[in-house]
Write a protein that holds these residues in place. Structure first.
Motif, short mmCIF file in Angstrom:
data_model
loop_
_atom_site.label_atom_id
_atom_site.label_comp_id
_atom_site.label_asym_id
_atom_site.label_seq_id
_atom_site.Cartn_x
_atom_site.Cartn_y
_atom_site.Cartn_z
N LEU A 53 0.78 -1.17 -0.09
CA LEU A 53 -0.01 0.03 0.07
C LEU A 53 0.69 1.27 -0.14
O LEU A 53 0.71 2.18 -0.71
CB LEU A 53 -1.07 0.15 1.01
N VAL A 54 2.02 1.06 1.06
CA VAL A 54 2.74 2.45 0.89
C VAL A 54 3.60 2.56 -0.31
O VAL A 54 3.63 3.83 -0.93
CB VAL A 54 3.75 2.29 1.97
N VAL A 55 4.30 1.48 -1.11
CA VAL A 55 4.92 1.88 -2.17
C VAL A 55 3.75 2.07 -3.24
O VAL A 55 4.20 3.09 -4.12
CB VAL A 55 5.53 0.44 -2.74
N SER A 82 12.87 -4.10 10.45
CA SER A 82 12.32 -2.88 9.77
C SER A 82 12.90 -2.63 8.41
O SER A 82 13.84 -3.06 8.04
CB SER A 82 12.58 -1.72 10.80
N VAL A 83 12.10 -1.96 7.41
CA VAL A 83 12.65 -1.51 6.14
C VAL A 83 11.93 -0.06 5.91
O VAL A 83 11.06 0.34 6.48
CB VAL A 83 11.56 -2.44 5.18
N ARG A 84 12.90 0.34 5.09
CA ARG A 84 12.27 1.82 4.46
C ARG A 84 12.35 1.63 3.02
O ARG A 84 12.86 0.86 2.14
CB ARG A 84 13.57 2.64 4.59
N ARG A 118 2.88 4.87 11.26
CA ARG A 118 3.03 5.36 12.48
C ARG A 118 3.74 6.80 12.42
O ARG A 118 4.38 7.29 13.69
CB ARG A 118 3.22 4.78 13.69
N GLY A 119 3.71 7.75 11.53
CA GLY A 119 4.28 8.76 11.47
C GLY A 119 5.75 8.83 10.97
O GLY A 119 6.50 9.72 10.96
N GLN A 120 6.21 7.60 10.85
CA GLN A 120 7.68 7.46 10.19
C GLN A 120 8.06 7.51 8.91
O GLN A 120 8.12 6.43 8.20
CB GLN A 120 8.20 5.99 10.71
N TRP A 121 7.50 8.79 8.48
CA TRP A 121 7.80 9.01 6.83
C TRP A 121 8.38 10.28 6.65
O TRP A 121 8.24 11.30 7.69
CB TRP A 121 6.73 8.90 6.21
N ALA A 134 9.26 5.85 3.53
CA ALA A 134 8.51 5.69 4.56
C ALA A 134 9.03 4.35 5.44
O ALA A 134 9.55 3.48 4.70
CB ALA A 134 7.18 5.36 4.16
N ASP A 135 9.17 4.27 6.52
CA ASP A 135 9.47 3.22 7.27
C ASP A 135 8.72 2.29 8.06
O ASP A 135 7.53 2.84 8.56
CB ASP A 135 10.50 3.82 8.42
N LEU A 136 8.60 0.93 7.73
CA LEU A 136 7.63 0.21 8.43
C LEU A 136 8.67 -0.79 9.42
O LEU A 136 9.77 -1.16 9.29
CB LEU A 136 6.76 -0.63 7.55
N ARG A 137 7.88 -1.19 10.51
CA ARG A 137 8.40 -2.13 11.34
C ARG A 137 7.62 -3.15 12.03
O ARG A 137 6.35 -2.79 12.21
CB ARG A 137 8.98 -1.22 12.62
N LEU A 138 8.24 -4.18 11.93
CA LEU A 138 7.26 -5.40 12.68
C LEU A 138 6.90 -5.20 14.05
O LEU A 138 7.61 -4.46 14.70
CB LEU A 138 8.28 -6.76 12.75
N GLY A 139 5.62 -5.59 14.11
CA GLY A 139 4.84 -5.45 15.52
C GLY A 139 4.17 -4.00 15.72
O GLY A 139 3.98 -3.56 16.79
#
Length: 142
Positions: A53-55, A82-84, A118-121, A134-139
């Motif tokens: 969705l982000v990409v 985590s991934v960016r 969660r605001g990490q972009w 945009a950063d995504l993290r498990l959990g």
């Protein structure tokens, strides 16, 4: 504008995939395939749904600018969890988070990215455009 402009040091990557994509509608589909394959291969399958969705939003927004022949997609594994995802395009106009009304047919993409990350972009101006990441993290589910 809420938290959209951030100047960050380049991340030190555990793994990275980078590719150029043309400014055309089919690029979002190709980007989703690349993100899914990369995250699955890195053992981050639980992030795939949010990441595609982000990409999609980042690539679609870049494609709408049409500022250059190609945009650059980067998928970076920052940590074990985590991934960016970042897209560099040739347009210097930075994204703005807005609250779309129920009747609006567009304008929700950046807000969706904000919620999923969660605001990490953020967005970083570049000499010939910008990079939106945009950063995504498990959990960390919204």
């Amino acid at each position: 504008m809420t938290g959209a402009v951030a100047v960050l040091e380049p991340p030190v990557a555990l793994a990275e995939l980078s590719t150029d994509l043309p400014y055309e509608p089919g690029s979002a589909s190709r980007a989703r395939q690349l993100v899914q394959a990369a995250l699955t291969g890195w053992g981050l399958g639980d992030l795939v749904d949010d990441a595609v969705l982000v990409v999609s939003e980042l690539v679609t927004n870049a494609a709408k600018t049409g500022c250059r022949l190609e945009m650059t997609l980067r998928i970076i594994r920052l940590t074990a969890a985590s991934v960016r995802i970042s897209v560099t395009d040739g347009c210097r106009v930075l994204p703005v988070r807005i609250e779309a009304d129920d009747g609006d047919v567009s304008g929700r993409g950046v807000d969706l990215v904000h919620k999923l990350t969660r605001g990490q972009w953020g967005a970083v101006p570049e000499p010939f455009g910008k990079t939106v990441h945009a950063d995504l993290r498990l959990g960390r589910k919204p």
